[in-house]
Design an enzyme around this catalytic site. Structure first.
Site, PDB file in Angstrom:
ATOM      1  N   SER A  27     -23.802 -52.118 -26.495  1.00  0.00           N
ATOM      2  CA  SER A  27     -23.129 -50.870 -26.851  1.00  0.00           C
ATOM      3  C   SER A  27     -22.344 -50.320 -25.670  1.00  0.00           C
ATOM      4  O   SER A  27     -22.728 -50.520 -24.505  1.00  0.00           O
ATOM      5  CB  SER A  27     -24.146 -49.821 -27.305  1.00  0.00           C
ATOM      6  OG  SER A  27     -23.509 -48.564 -27.513  1.00  0.00           O
ATOM      7  N   TYR A  53     -32.125 -44.987 -26.900  1.00  0.00           N
ATOM      8  CA  TYR A  53     -31.239 -46.031 -27.427  1.00  0.00           C
ATOM      9  C   TYR A  53     -30.413 -46.642 -26.303  1.00  0.00           C
ATOM     10  O   TYR A  53     -30.285 -47.866 -26.205  1.00  0.00           O
ATOM     11  CB  TYR A  53     -30.330 -45.429 -28.491  1.00  0.00           C
ATOM     12  CG  TYR A  53     -29.266 -46.374 -29.000  1.00  0.00           C
ATOM     13  CD1 TYR A  53     -29.564 -47.342 -29.953  1.00  0.00           C
ATOM     14  CD2 TYR A  53     -27.959 -46.290 -28.529  1.00  0.00           C
ATOM     15  CE1 TYR A  53     -28.588 -48.216 -30.421  1.00  0.00           C
ATOM     16  CE2 TYR A  53     -26.975 -47.149 -28.985  1.00  0.00           C
ATOM     17  CZ  TYR A  53     -27.291 -48.110 -29.933  1.00  0.00           C
ATOM     18  OH  TYR A  53     -26.311 -48.965 -30.385  1.00  0.00           O
TER      19      TYR A  53
END
Length: 256
Positions: free
Chosen positions: A149, A162
């Site tokens: 990400s 996350y």
């Protein structure tokens, strides 16, 4: 022009029933690969992905397992072995895309131990043990592609846990590339930014949300699953043979 760069190869894509994973599965199948479409609980969506691949002239099959424990990883590989042996006579494959993952909306202060552990179980532990258990199945010259990400480059402290899981995945990518290089296996991470998927629909499909996301990108638009799938297809193919150990920014130039 479709060159079928992956003809004769077998790809395993986790979390391929929807979103970025579905886009990757469709793209690899279009390149000629037989694709194992993994799903956690959404069997209907996985069947739809397989049907879309077959309607376009490709080949695929669905395999289900929840990747929140080692048992889930072992179940996935058991199902994969059975299907590949039935289809090809062996349990070998060429491409592993670790795409399955879960997110959070909890801040640092709000995150519970249970949520922390589940995020790391699905986003880090599962890819780790899936690779570990696949070393004898993955052919020399194969490919491992981890979907990371852009939050590993851009600070979003409101989703701290996350972000940590994706940072761990990047580190895993780097060390795997060194470890498996002698076998000709390349290992890379692709780092998407904001992508127009079901996960982001609730806020991205509002006027303000769309405008905000577009303004983040140097290219002035929101990413699509196909934007990520095309990068994965490149790294999976022979064209990407000299690229390994890289964290490929696929945010469309967000927050430059």
């Amino acid at each position: 022009m479709n060159l079928k760069r992956l003809k004769g190869q077998i790809a395993v894509v986790t979390g391929a029933s929807r979103g970025i994973g579905r886009g990757i599965a469709l793209r690899l199948a279009a390149e000629g690969a037989l694709v194992a479409v993994h799903y956690g609980t959404r069997i209907g969506a996985a069947v739809e992905t397989v049907s879309a691949i077959e309607a376009a002239g490709g080949t695929a099959f669905a395999i289900g397992a929840e990747l929140d424990s080692l048992d889930g990883v072992e179940l996935l590989l058991q199902c994969l072995d059975e299907e590949l042996i039935r289809r090809t006579g062996a349990n070998q494959f060429d491409i592993l895309v670790n795409n399955a993952g879960i997110g959070t909306s909890s801040s640092l202060e709000e995150t519970s131990e249970e949520e922390f552990d589940r995020l790391f179980a699905v986003n880090v532990k599962a890819p780790f043990f899936l690779v570990q258990q696949s070393l004898g199945r993955l052919r020399d010259g194969g490919r491992i592609i981890n979907i990371s990400s852009g939050v590993t480059r851009i600070a979003y402290p409101h989703i701290m846990t996350y972000n940590l899981t994706k940072g761990a995945l990047n580190t895993f990518t780097l060390h795997l590339a060194q470890l498996l290089g002698a076998r000709g296996i390349t290992v890379n991470a692709v780092m998407p930014g904001i992508i127009d998927t079901e996960v982001n629909a609730s806020w991205l499909h509002t006027t303000d949300g769309r405008k905000m996301a577009e303004e983040m990108s140097a290219l002035g638009r929101v990413g699509k699953p196909s934007d990520i799938a095309d990068i994965v297809a490149f790294t999976a193919s022979s064209d990407g043979r000299w690229v390994t150990g890289q964290m490929i920014d696929a945010t469309g130039g967000s927050h430059l």
